[in-house]
Design a protein around this motif. Sequence first.
Motif, PDB file in Angstrom:
ATOM      1  N   ASP A 440       0.848  -1.192   0.000  1.00  0.00           N
ATOM      2  CA  ASP A 440       0.000   0.000   0.000  1.00  0.00           C
ATOM      3  C   ASP A 440       0.888   1.249   0.000  1.00  0.00           C
ATOM      4  N   ARG A 441       0.245   2.417   0.032  1.00  0.00           N
ATOM      5  CA  ARG A 441       0.995   3.669  -0.115  1.00  0.00           C
ATOM      6  C   ARG A 441       2.050   3.835   0.987  1.00  0.00           C
ATOM      7  N   TYR A 442       1.703   3.504   2.202  1.00  0.00           N
ATOM      8  CA  TYR A 442       2.676   3.623   3.296  1.00  0.00           C
ATOM      9  C   TYR A 442       3.863   2.699   3.046  1.00  0.00           C
ATOM     10  N   PHE A 445       6.319   3.871   0.243  1.00  0.00           N
ATOM     11  CA  PHE A 445       7.309   4.860   0.680  1.00  0.00           C
ATOM     12  C   PHE A 445       8.380   4.221   1.560  1.00  0.00           C
ATOM     13  N   ALA A 446       7.983   3.273   2.405  1.00  0.00           N
ATOM     14  CA  ALA A 446       8.969   2.573   3.228  1.00  0.00           C
ATOM     15  C   ALA A 446       9.971   1.831   2.348  1.00  0.00           C
ATOM     16  N   HIS A 447       9.466   1.174   1.310  1.00  0.00           N
ATOM     17  CA  HIS A 447      10.345   0.479   0.370  1.00  0.00           C
ATOM     18  C   HIS A 447      11.280   1.459  -0.342  1.00  0.00           C
ATOM     19  N   LEU A 448      10.739   2.590  -0.744  1.00  0.00           N
ATOM     20  CA  LEU A 448      11.556   3.560  -1.479  1.00  0.00           C
ATOM     21  C   LEU A 448      12.695   4.059  -0.602  1.00  0.00           C
ATOM     22  N   ARG A 449      12.414   4.352   0.662  1.00  0.00           N
ATOM     23  CA  ARG A 449      13.470   4.796   1.570  1.00  0.00           C
ATOM     24  C   ARG A 449      14.514   3.691   1.766  1.00  0.00           C
ATOM     25  N   ASN A 450      14.048   2.468   1.868  1.00  0.00           N
ATOM     26  CA  ASN A 450      14.941   1.329   2.024  1.00  0.00           C
ATOM     27  C   ASN A 450      15.833   1.171   0.796  1.00  0.00           C
ATOM     28  N   GLU A 490       1.753  15.024   2.729  1.00  0.00           N
ATOM     29  CA  GLU A 490       2.717  14.880   3.825  1.00  0.00           C
ATOM     30  C   GLU A 490       3.756  13.800   3.544  1.00  0.00           C
ATOM     31  N   LEU A 491       3.338  12.668   2.969  1.00  0.00           N
ATOM     32  CA  LEU A 491       4.278  11.579   2.721  1.00  0.00           C
ATOM     33  C   LEU A 491       5.297  11.952   1.655  1.00  0.00           C
ATOM     34  N   GLY A 584       8.401   9.828   7.334  1.00  0.00           N
ATOM     35  CA  GLY A 584       7.166   9.182   6.898  1.00  0.00           C
ATOM     36  C   GLY A 584       6.901   7.859   7.556  1.00  0.00           C
ATOM     37  N   GLY A 585       7.780   7.468   8.501  1.00  0.00           N
ATOM     38  CA  GLY A 585       7.591   6.212   9.207  1.00  0.00           C
ATOM     39  C   GLY A 585       6.789   6.400  10.496  1.00  0.00           C
ATOM     40  N   THR A 586       6.959   5.465  11.435  1.00  0.00           N
ATOM     41  CA  THR A 586       6.186   5.499  12.683  1.00  0.00           C
ATOM     42  C   THR A 586       7.059   5.635  13.923  1.00  0.00           C
ATOM     43  N   TRP A 587       8.362   5.576  13.774  1.00  0.00           N
ATOM     44  CA  TRP A 587       9.259   5.655  14.917  1.00  0.00           C
ATOM     45  C   TRP A 587       9.452   7.116  15.317  1.00  0.00           C
TER      46      TRP A 587
END
Length: 628
Positions: A440-442, A445-450, A490-491, A584-587
């Motif tokens: 999903d969209r979240y 973005f997590a994959h892209l940062r990785n 925001e993301l 854009g993460g949760t930490w």
Amino acid sequence: MLETSKEVLEAEQRFLTGENFYVQHFLGLRKNENGYVFRVWAPNARQVYLVGDFNGWDESLPMEKREKSGVWEISTSLPEEGQLYKFLVEQANGRKIMKIDPFAIRFEKRPGTAAVVYTIAEKKWHDNLWRGRQKKTKTLKRPMNIYEVHASSWQHYEDGQPYTFDELRKELIPYVKEMGYTHIEFLPLMEHPLGASWGYQLTGFFALSSYYVTPEEFRDFVDSCHQNNIGVFVDWVPAHFCINEDTLPYYDGTPTFEYEDPNRAHNIRWGTICFDLGKPQVQSFLISSALFWFEVYHIDGMRVDAVSSMLYLDYDEGPWQPNHEGGNRNFEGYYFLQKLNAVIKLAFPQAVMMAEESSSETKITGMIESGALGFDYKWNMGWMNDVLRFYEMDPIFRKDNFHLLTFSFMYMMNEHYILPFSHDEVVHGKKSLMHKMWGDRYKQFAHLRNMYTFMMTHPGKKLLFMGSEYGQFLEWKYDEGLEWGNLEDELNKKMQTFTAKLNALYKQERSLWELEDTAETIEIIDADNTAESTLTFIRKSKTKKDFLIVALNLAPIERQNFAIGVPYPGSYQEVLNTEKTEFGGTWTKNNTSCQSVEQPFKQFDYQIQTILPALGALIIKPEKIHTS
């Protein structure tokens, strides 16, 4: 400027032998005390006329032929600066056709194709400090993080008009500086008639496209880049040229710039015409074009496009004939590329020469004397394809395809590589980089940062196409501006913040580039944990205590008490966590400092433990360690 008949004769002879590397001073348009002299190479033409809006485009200005070289010339005081001209060529079969000046430095705005009587103004440059620094240190020992740009679609006005280079100087340079890139690389800026070719089907190899306004503006742009510590690269296309009949193809009615064999001359795949790279006059033409951009515009390097098509006779889709040894090597292309790099390095030792090349049969980078082509860098197309396949994949299948992520460690020292996520990967239905990512969209973005963290910490220089830095969702469109409105989301905004942070970290940490040309630059900690889809490795600098630990989690499962082997006892501090909320993460905060324990892990006597976020990447740095 050629002043005497002796100089003209010498220039002519060097042109014929493929050794005139400033052939624009002999051919094309040159100003003299009586007006202008025009010269064009058309050895098999029956007659050539100079035509323009200064003589009503008629045949009143016939040119005279220099029999030795097949060059036609005329001196005249009729033209004035800014007027248009072409050559009317009566070809070998008697057909008359208007042709462009292949050596023109300026053309009228498309769809017009006439050359402009034009003299580039003198310029006082202000980049001596930049150029001096480039001579002192080889690029292998410096960070190189390239922002790839298509000049006319980075930003658009509401009426569809692109920014001029004066406007790009005011907008693009501050943006690139703020984002932390070291270089800008432009898709071809040379004259081309069709925007849909993105500049890869050229007509004017010495001319800045009139679409971008004036040569003087581009020089000012480069000068300003250098004053802001930003290098400038341009793409250049010596493999093939535009098929439009008023341009280079069959210039005098016979094969002139192209191969005589029609199967070699016609590139079926791209609908273009291939240069005869073994013809001395063509070598003079192309090498002069390359040197012209370094000399006149102070560019820092070139990416040579479509190198594979110049190296292999069977590259295209049509019929082909083996070479005299029975193989598929195009010896003319091979030796031309070696000659090109040798000449450029002799004239500009600090120039960066890059090859877009997708095979592994020919050594691309390294010394010409060793059989290599002499390029400084090669785009690592294999790495790019493998990595994108991996990140597009559902994580459930990654444990069985982990080689896509790790195979590049086996060959990373075979060449000097650039790791490219380029324009080619975000067009023609391939989707944007963000849209390629799984989930999903979240999660995308997590994959892209990785993925960007993997690129930035993997040995090799870096390249990212515009718009990818903030995760544009739509594919790139050459005739529209980037989707800058995405940054209201925001993301996307946090993705841009992450990319800038990662870029800054790359420049700051010497371990990411100082030993990049040696195998000592990297040590794998654990590439075998395919079951959990994690990867850990170390990047090293010359200083023993200065290194980074990289940990990647390619699964959507958080790894508690994640063990990482370390070379020395002591404490280790996290310097980047891709799952922080600011990105854009949760930490909300980083992992606490890790204290090593004396417990073996692979080849290491010590290990640390931390929490590895789901789909996250960590970069960890020694804080207080004991190396004795």
